[in-house]
Design an enzyme around this catalytic site. Structure first.
Site, PDB file in Angstrom:
ATOM      1  N   HIS A  92       3.866 -24.630   8.801  1.00  0.00           N
ATOM      2  CA  HIS A  92       4.271 -24.035  10.050  1.00  0.00           C
ATOM      3  C   HIS A  92       2.932 -23.275  10.471  1.00  0.00           C
ATOM      4  O   HIS A  92       2.060 -23.128   9.732  1.00  0.00           O
ATOM      5  CB  HIS A  92       5.552 -23.378  10.076  1.00  0.00           C
ATOM      6  CG  HIS A  92       5.492 -22.158   9.356  1.00  0.00           C
ATOM      7  ND1 HIS A  92       5.812 -22.250   8.184  1.00  0.00           N
ATOM      8  CD2 HIS A  92       5.185 -20.941   9.732  1.00  0.00           C
ATOM      9  CE1 HIS A  92       5.611 -20.991   7.871  1.00  0.00           C
ATOM     10  NE2 HIS A  92       5.475 -19.931   8.541  1.00  0.00           N
ATOM     11  N   ASP A 133      -0.482 -16.637   8.020  1.00  0.00           N
ATOM     12  CA  ASP A 133      -0.478 -16.694   6.521  1.00  0.00           C
ATOM     13  C   ASP A 133      -0.065 -18.014   6.093  1.00  0.00           C
ATOM     14  O   ASP A 133       0.077 -18.265   4.803  1.00  0.00           O
ATOM     15  CB  ASP A 133       0.657 -15.535   5.962  1.00  0.00           C
ATOM     16  CG  ASP A 133       2.128 -15.895   6.423  1.00  0.00           C
ATOM     17  OD1 ASP A 133       2.152 -16.477   7.270  1.00  0.00           O
ATOM     18  OD2 ASP A 133       3.161 -15.480   5.967  1.00  0.00           O
ATOM     19  N   HIS A 134       0.033 -19.117   6.773  1.00  0.00           N
ATOM     20  CA  HIS A 134       0.195 -20.472   6.457  1.00  0.00           C
ATOM     21  C   HIS A 134      -0.986 -21.541   6.874  1.00  0.00           C
ATOM     22  O   HIS A 134      -1.205 -22.441   6.103  1.00  0.00           O
ATOM     23  CB  HIS A 134       1.656 -21.172   6.652  1.00  0.00           C
ATOM     24  CG  HIS A 134       2.674 -20.250   6.023  1.00  0.00           C
ATOM     25  ND1 HIS A 134       3.269 -20.849   4.854  1.00  0.00           N
ATOM     26  CD2 HIS A 134       3.489 -18.974   6.260  1.00  0.00           C
ATOM     27  CE1 HIS A 134       4.211 -19.871   4.285  1.00  0.00           C
ATOM     28  NE2 HIS A 134       4.165 -18.825   5.225  1.00  0.00           N
ATOM     29  N   HIS A 154      13.165 -21.681  10.777  1.00  0.00           N
ATOM     30  CA  HIS A 154      12.060 -20.596  10.771  1.00  0.00           C
ATOM     31  C   HIS A 154      11.289 -20.558  12.131  1.00  0.00           C
ATOM     32  O   HIS A 154      11.603 -19.720  12.800  1.00  0.00           O
ATOM     33  CB  HIS A 154      10.914 -20.872   9.659  1.00  0.00           C
ATOM     34  CG  HIS A 154      10.010 -19.768   9.507  1.00  0.00           C
ATOM     35  ND1 HIS A 154      10.433 -18.548   9.312  1.00  0.00           N
ATOM     36  CD2 HIS A 154       8.606 -19.770   9.469  1.00  0.00           C
ATOM     37  CE1 HIS A 154       9.393 -17.779   9.137  1.00  0.00           C
ATOM     38  NE2 HIS A 154       8.288 -18.312   9.595  1.00  0.00           N
ATOM     39  N   HIS A 160      13.834 -15.871   7.935  1.00  0.00           N
ATOM     40  CA  HIS A 160      13.484 -16.339   6.427  1.00  0.00           C
ATOM     41  C   HIS A 160      14.831 -16.553   5.879  1.00  0.00           C
ATOM     42  O   HIS A 160      15.775 -15.663   6.003  1.00  0.00           O
ATOM     43  CB  HIS A 160      12.745 -15.260   5.560  1.00  0.00           C
ATOM     44  CG  HIS A 160      11.421 -15.179   6.127  1.00  0.00           C
ATOM     45  ND1 HIS A 160      10.384 -16.277   5.676  1.00  0.00           N
ATOM     46  CD2 HIS A 160      10.639 -14.492   6.974  1.00  0.00           C
ATOM     47  CE1 HIS A 160       9.359 -15.932   6.256  1.00  0.00           C
ATOM     48  NE2 HIS A 160       9.278 -14.931   6.979  1.00  0.00           N
ATOM     49  N   HIS A 197       5.687 -16.563  -2.255  1.00  0.00           N
ATOM     50  CA  HIS A 197       5.696 -16.100  -0.937  1.00  0.00           C
ATOM     51  C   HIS A 197       7.069 -15.075  -1.028  1.00  0.00           C
ATOM     52  O   HIS A 197       7.828 -14.939  -0.273  1.00  0.00           O
ATOM     53  CB  HIS A 197       6.035 -17.068   0.165  1.00  0.00           C
ATOM     54  CG  HIS A 197       6.118 -16.483   1.473  1.00  0.00           C
ATOM     55  ND1 HIS A 197       6.705 -15.588   2.221  1.00  0.00           N
ATOM     56  CD2 HIS A 197       4.881 -16.725   2.191  1.00  0.00           C
ATOM     57  CE1 HIS A 197       6.176 -15.553   3.511  1.00  0.00           C
ATOM     58  NE2 HIS A 197       5.292 -15.941   3.527  1.00  0.00           N
TER      59      HIS A 197
END
Lengths: 689, 735
Positions: free
Chosen positions: A78, A82-83, A165, A403, A425
């Protein structure tokens, strides 16, 4: 069996059964998600994020541990930094040449999110990982995938499930040679105002790589948390304070806006209190939210045909701090969510010393950020300029981050029953707690042999999968139904882990391969007469076929023509025929070198002289076993040899030796007889090849 | 064990009737498409009805009437109850097609072939899929998987791939388009190579298309000329399929400031135009890469029209200033606004009428294509719905009184509800509200500066309930044309609600009757046929089929000559067995492919020497079928059902030690001398082409390729000979 071990060790990577899962980021930490999968020679990278608490090269995952050019596939779950934060860098500044996939919505937002990130990063330009131009050109290298759509990249099959999410968030199911791995990315099993709950795949993965951000926490109910949030906002503004909600520009912010907008329209008394959303980015991405409704929940899908739920009635956009008149109570949502820098930081610094004001942390905070720090309620904080300022404003934490929590994760695992779970994660402690809790949860079931791993960054989890390899037998070869003991010979075609066994003649029918023929024609000078050549060739190769005038066929496959002192050899190329051709060539050269050509050639025996053979045999046996071992005279094709009282019968017609008393003798005599026969008989070539 | 495959062509074989085929794979029966022609020919439906109970799944290719028209009837009236598979756009747009068709028909006649309830019932059965999403069937269909693949032509258009586990793959691909278009990608042929059975059509086999630019220019000139003369342009298009391509193109043309079109109006007119455009907007991910890229880059939605106005009735259209271009449904002009406008406009020589596709013979559009030179006179049945008057009305009211008493309750309920809703809504034209919304979209947030309220939302609040936006009947009161019933349903369509009582109620309230008159229409307007069908044309169709190299080819749809033409072409260029059934025929397409699965042991695999060739690796394999034994090593208990079931009976191959087994070497690959020349040059040898012969090393070595594909290598004995030979061998995989 020693050879077997050796064979195993020399197995190429693509045949090995080792699946390695190595986090290059997000291993016992939150941020810079980046997980390497290696199996059967395929290398797959899952996510490529940056660490929000670090900057420059430090924020990158440990990608220097892998060769970027060997990676076949890169999947982005996504659009959160941080991804995907390191993606432009990875695509543009490394030698990566594989393919990169993300969902449509993710790609559309990624473009604007990262461009915003480039603008707000307050680090020196030389430390910047990439520029706007890099980002722009990275767009061309990213391919899109729709949810549930199956893609195949060089034998790696993968498809995406909705992950909840944020808009466009995906869980990837990856199948390599029959082994399925599910990477959840960040996911939430709770439906909210605009997103659907993460889907539960209908196939069971062999390995589950799941996030563990919230460890063993259990989220409060959606209704409770929403009412806690709205009443908190209400109390801050009614006490005359300013309410700051630092949020990530996209994702959860949209959810909060929907909640606030609804709350305001239900409370007319609040209409004088403005709500600002300071994000040009969110404004830019509005069109994306309007378009990709198919990735949202059914409620929105039905509603969008009528009116757009993302047209807010009580929320104003705030271009920047310069446009902001700070008079009286207000609610401001500002990015970034962890107040590392930017507008949320500025507002926080100017408001934090007034006890009437309040800040509501609504999402997850990474270690090392200001948001995380103020949760421990320190007396004072350090501003970006380095001053120390007292912290008097109220600090509250209401988790809106979508989350998964412990209950959701546990139920998810219960349904999927993966034999292996890899946790990523999540902070070290949270992860350990989750691991222990899950083990305890599932150990009651004796049938369950679930293994849970929580690798640190750069440490690989190694699993062995004895994948079954099956081949399809098709066409002529398959006419006869399979019977044990049957011999199958044919061409094995291997493509993308699929095997196909075919008769060479069927190759064109069942695959796109073509059988070709190569004909070779070699020529050289030859001055001698043809009969000399023929003689030499006959000595070498046995009977030589005369096809027509001055054309001979040797070994049944090499055609020799002699025209005008020039010898031409013609044959259909194959390793064996090539060897024969070389032999013939040598013979021709030998014939060429004969200086005195005899007038007449001795005729080469083409037939075996059996009498001669018998004489030689007698002599040989006498040499071997003594004068008395064989009878002096014999008739017909039967002979026997007596050694130490044991008798071996020799059948000369079939060249078979039989000795019932002594097997060793039988073998010795057999070898001797065959060798003698072979050396005396004229050359013969098996032309079946 | 080969599967039994049979195809029963219920309709759409060797003629231009709509496609509808019953495909049987062993026990499982698929219905491939479920079309109905423009005139609702009852004949083949009778045939289809008999199988309604036996069908196990329906696969839909496109959302138009030709491909799913009979679905509402089959589900609503014949009790078809199996799952129906279609892509999301086919689901959404298909609904639009059916609503529009129903409405157009109701506007002109008593239409009772199916009701809107039937449409909803049919579409509720649809399982919505994405491209390349593989669905594994259960129960009777165990071992079968189906996959939709992009086909172009219309949004969501599908070629279906049906795979019987491990053996047969059947591809059903009709009306596809391999060319990229403005809003769609071409079909995806890559995944189809070498199917064991290909079911396709030859409808377009004898037609050659103009190049896209020529075609577009033709349309453009036609439009410009007519508008400049002061005439109107009627373009007959479909409801929600090809119309997207044309409307997107027109909107782009209008945006071009130099085109000189800005002064004129362009209108999209059908009963559901608002919804069609809304759905198109939210389906960008199904469109062409180019559109997607612009959307990602500039965030402007290609179906956020700047110039095209949306209309839902003739009266709305009349308010749009002329001269104008009108895109109206339906393409066949048998029903819908295109027919109404044709009747209105055809006598004026200034107007022009553009037909965009070849519809079934006998339909008005087809008749026009065949004439093409105006002026001429044609007799035309004009059907109209008119309100009852005088004595008729009285009689009607009297008879209705008795009836209405019985079901008064339900009526009251529904009318009450709608009354309340109506009152809540402020006065105003419905379309204005729609437009308002469009404008405010750029303003994601409430205006920051309150003192300058640019968008007065408070007054214009759009209310909605669980059925969608609330309907205001005043918006639809017509001043000129008083087709009450029509208006009501138009409203209904606009807000996309599911209450089907409404039309019935309307008829009760305002009694109408349908009148049919036959008029001799003098057609003076210019008639043009411009091919916007968006299907692969003749020569490419043949090429594509030949390239796919199916083992069996089944040609349906298309006139007998074109089918013959295609069949001959394919017999010549491939080794396929070609079948051409007639309507009503049942053909057996069972292949006698022999196939079974074997397990390969590691020991066997590691003994092989693989040679690389393109994306595959090959090796010669000598092996022995092993004795059956219990295989204990199963890597996980969670292998899916299919694998474990199969695993039980798969024999295992083991290496053989017997060295006497030998085989002829096989050279695999197709060498092109020009490619080889590059290789030779790279290795540092001189070489050149002359007369189809590759001469190497000063002409001492010559390579040529014979027609049979055999490559000959000729040369004097020399070291170079062997070096070149090594290079040549390296081009092949030799096993």
């Amino acid at each position: 069996m020693a050879t077997k071990v050796k064979v195993e060790s020399t197995l190429p990577a693509e045949e090995s059964d080792l699946l390695s899962i190595r986090p290059l980021g997000a291993g016992q930490e939150v941020g810079r998600s980046c997980i390497m999968l290696e199996f059967k020679g395929k290398k797959i990278m899952l996510d490529c994020g940056i660490h929000p608490g670090l900057s420059g090269m430090d924020a990158l995952p440990f990608v220097d541990l892998v060769e970027a050019d060997e990676i076949d596939l890169l999947l982005i779950s996504h659009f959160h930094l941080d991804h995907c934060g390191a993606l432009p860098w990875f695509l543009q500044k490394t030698s990566f040449k594989g393919r990169c996939f993300m969902t449509h919505a993710t790609k559309a937002i990624y473009r604007w999110l990262l461009s915003d990130y480039i603008k707000v990063s307050n680090i020196a330009t030389e430390q910047m990982l990439y520029t706007e131009a890099d980002l722009e050109s990275s767009m061309d290298k990213i391919e899109t995938i729709n949810f549930h759509e199956e893609k195949d990249v060089m034998g790696v099959k993968f498809w995406a499930y909705n992950a909840g999410h944020v808009l466009g968030a995906a869980m990837f199911m990856i199948e390599i040679a029959g082994v399925k791995i599910l990477y959840t990315g960040d996911f939430s099993r709770q439906e909210d105002r605009h997103l659907m709950a993460a889907e539960i795949p209908n196939v069971h993965p062999d390995v589950l790589i799941t996030e563990s951000t919230y460890g063993t926490h259990v989220h409060e109910k959606r209704e409770e948390r929403e009412s806690r949030f709205t009443s908190l906002v209400n109390s801050i503004v009614t006490r005359g304070g300013r309410c700051l909600i630092p949020v990530f520009a996209l994702g959860r912010a949209q959810e909060l806006l929907l909640i606030l907008d609804e709350y305001w329209s239900q409370h007319p008394e609040l209409h004088d209190v403005p709500i600002y959303y300071a994000s040009s980015l969110a404004k830019k991405c509005m069109a994306v939210y309007q378009t990709y409704v198919n990735a949202m929940n059914d409620k929105i899908k039905n509603q969008i045909a009528v009116s757009n739920p993302f047209v807010f009635k009580h929320i104003s956009n705030l271009k920047g701090i310069d446009h902001f008149e700070d008079v009286g109570p207000c609610v401001v949502m500002a990015s970034p969510g962890m107040m590392q820098s930017g507008l949320s930081r500025e507002l926080f610094e100017s408001w934090c010393s007034d006890h009437k004001n309040g800040v509501i942390i609504a999402g997850y905070c990474v270690e090392g950020t200001l948001a995380k720090m103020i949760l421990s309620e320190p007396e004072e904080i350090t501003t970006m300029a380095g001053q120390k300022v007292p912290l008097k404003m109220s600090v509250d934490y209401i988790s809106f981050s979508a989350h998964t929590d412990y209950q959701q994760t546990r139920d998810f695992i219960k349904i999927l029953k993966p034999p292996h779970i890899v946790l990523v994660h999540g902070e070290q402690n949270e992860m350990n707690r989750l691991k222990t809790a899950l083990i305890r949860e599932f150990e009651v079931d004796p049938k369950n042999k679930m293994q849970i791993y929580n690798p640190r960054n750069t440490v690989a989890v190694e699993l062995y999968f004895r994948g079954e390899k099956t081949a399809k037998v098709m066409g002529t070869l398959a006419v006869e139904p399979p019977k044990p003991g049957n011999i199958l010979s044919g061409i094995l075609v291997k493509r993308n882990f699929n095997y196909l066994l075919l008769d060479p003649g069927d190759l064109g029918r069942y695959s796109d391969m073509v059988i070709s023929q190569v004909v070779q024609r070699q020529s050289m000078h030859y001055n001698g007469p043809i009969n000399l050549l023929q003689h030499i060739l006959t000595q070498l190769a046995g009977p030589v076929e005369s096809l027509e005038d001055k054309k001979l066929r040797i070994f049944g496959c090499i055609d020799l023509t002699l025209v005008d002192k020039c010898v031409t050899l013609e044959w259909i190329a194959s390793p064996v025929n090539d060897m024969y051709a070389d032999t013939v060539l040598a013979a021709v050269l030998q014939a060429e070198s004969v200086e005195d050509v005899p007038k007449s050639m001795p005729s080469t025996p083409t037939k075996m002289d059996r009498m001669h053979f018998k004489e030689c045999l007698m002599e040989m046996l006498q040499d071997m076993f003594g004068e008395d071992s064989v009878p002096k005279i014999f008739k017909g094709d039967k002979l026997h040899v007596t050694v130490d009282g044991k008798k071996a019968d020799i059948d000369l017609e079939h060249m078979v030796v039989l000795c019932e008393e002594d097997e060793l003798l039988q073998q010795v005599v057999q070898t001797a007889v065959s060798k003698l026969y072979n050396s005396l008989s004229p050359p013969k070539v098996d032309t079946s090849l | 064990m080969p599967s039994i495959i049979k195809l029963h062509a219920i309709s759409g074989a060797q003629d231009e009737s709509p496609p509808c085929y019953l495909l049987q794979v062993d026990e499982f029966r698929f219905l491939l498409d479920c079309g109905w022609d423009e005139k609702f020919n009852p004949n083949f439906i009778k045939e289809l009805k008999r199988y309604a109970g036996q069908i196990d799944a329906v696969l839909l290719s496109f959302p138009d009437q030709q491909h799913l028209g009979a679905l509402p009837y089959m589900v609503g009236k014949c009790g078809l109850s199996c799952p129906i598979y279609a892509t999301i756009p086919v689901y959404k747009m298909g609904q639009m097609f059916m609503y529009d068709l129903y409405q157009s028909r109701t506007n002109m006649e008593e239409f009772d072939i199916f009701s809107l309830d039937d449409v909803d019932a049919a579409f509720d059965k649809i399982i919505q899929l994405k491209y390349n999403q593989t669905i594994t069937l259960k129960g009777k269909g165990y071992g079968l998987t189906i996959t939709p693949l992009p086909a172009g032509h219309m949004i969501g258009g599908t070629m279906w791939k049906v795979v019987k586990m491990g053996e047969e793959d059947i591809v059903y691909a009709i009306d596809f388009n391999h060319k990229k278009e403005r809003h769609l990608n071409g079909c995806d042929l890559e995944k189809l190579a070498r199917p064991s059975l290909l079911i396709t059509d030859a409808a377009n086999c004898m037609n050659e298309q103009e190049r896209r630019r020529v075609r577009d220019e033709k349309l453009m000139t036609n439009i410009l000329q007519t508008l400049r003369k002061g005439g109107n342009v009627l373009i007959a298009v479909d409801t929600a399929g090809r119309v997207l391509e044309i409307s997107h193109m027109l909107d782009q043309l209008w945006r071009n400031k130099e085109s000189g079109l800005m002064a004129y109006s362009v209108v999209l007119l059908n009963n559901v135009s608002y919804n069609v455009v809304e759905f198109a907007k939210s389906q960008i991910e199904w469109m062409s890469d180019k559109l997607m890229k612009t959307f990602e880059g500039a965030r402007n939605n290609p179906f956020q029209f700047k110039h095209i106005q949306l209309c839902h009735s003739i009266s709305e259209l009349n308010k749009v200033p002329s001269p104008k271009v009108v895109l109206a449904s339906s393409p066949d002009m048998e029903s819908g606004f295109s027919r109404d406008l044709f009747v209105q406009w055809c006598s004026n020589p200034l107007n022009s009428i553009i037909v965009t596709r070849r519809t079934t013979p006998g339909t008005l559009a087809r008749i026009l294509i065949e004439k093409e030179t105006s002026p001429f006179t044609i007799p035309l049945e004009v059907k109209k719905r008119v309100p009852l008057e005088g004595a008729e009305l009285d009689a009607y009211l009297r008879s209705e009184k008795g009836k209405s008493l019985s079901n008064i309750k339900s009526e009251e309920y529904s009318s009450d509800e709608s009354d309340n809703e109506m009152e809540q809504v402020a006065l105003g034209k419905h379309d204005l509200v729609v437009k308002q919304e469009v404008k405010t979209k750029t303003g994601f947030f409430k205006s920051n500066k309150k003192q300058f309220p640019m968008y007065p939302f408070y007054e214009e609040k759009i209310k909605y309930d669980e059925y969608g936006e609330i309907v205001r009947p005043e918006d639809y009161k017509m001043t000129d044309l008083t087709l009450e019933a029509e208006e009501e349903v138009v409203n209904k369509e606009n807000v996309q609600v599911k209450e089907e009582e409404m039309p019935a109620v309307d008829i009760n309230e305002v009694p109408t009757k349908c009148v049919t008159t036959v008029r001799n229409l003098h057609v003076a307007a210019m008639i043009r046929f411009i091919d916007f069908e968006g299907r692969s044309d003749g020569s490419s169709l043949n090429k594509i089929v030949a390239q796919l190299k199916p083992h069996r080819l089944l040609i349906v749809k298309g006139n007998p000559e074109s089918i013959q033409f295609m069949a001959n072409y394919c017999r010549k260029s491939t080794d396929a067995k070609v079948l051409t059934p007639k309507t009503g025929d049942v053909v057996d397409a069972t292949t006698e492919t022999h196939i079974y699965q074997v397990k390969l042991t590691d020991a066997l695999l590691s003994s092989l020497e693989f040679k690389k060739i393109k994306d595959a690796e090959i090796a010669w394999l000598d092996s022995k079928l092993a004795q059956k034994e219990v295989d204990e090593v199963i890597y996980s208990e969670d292998v899916t059902m299919s694998e474990s079931v199969l695993g039980a009976e798969i024999p295992t191959l083991e290496p053989v030690k017997d060295l006497s087994l030998s085989h002829h070497a096989t050279f695999i690959n197709k060498l092109r001398l020009s490619d080889f020349m590059v290789v030779v040059k790279k290795a540092g040898y001189h070489c050149e082409f002359s007369g189809g012969i590759l001469q190497c090393c000063n002409g001492t070595i010559a390579l040529r390729k014979l027609e049979s594909g055999t490559v000959t290598m000729e040369g004097c004995i020399s070291p170079e000979y062997y070096q070149i030979r090594d290079l040549l061998y390296s081009q092949y995989a030799i096993v």
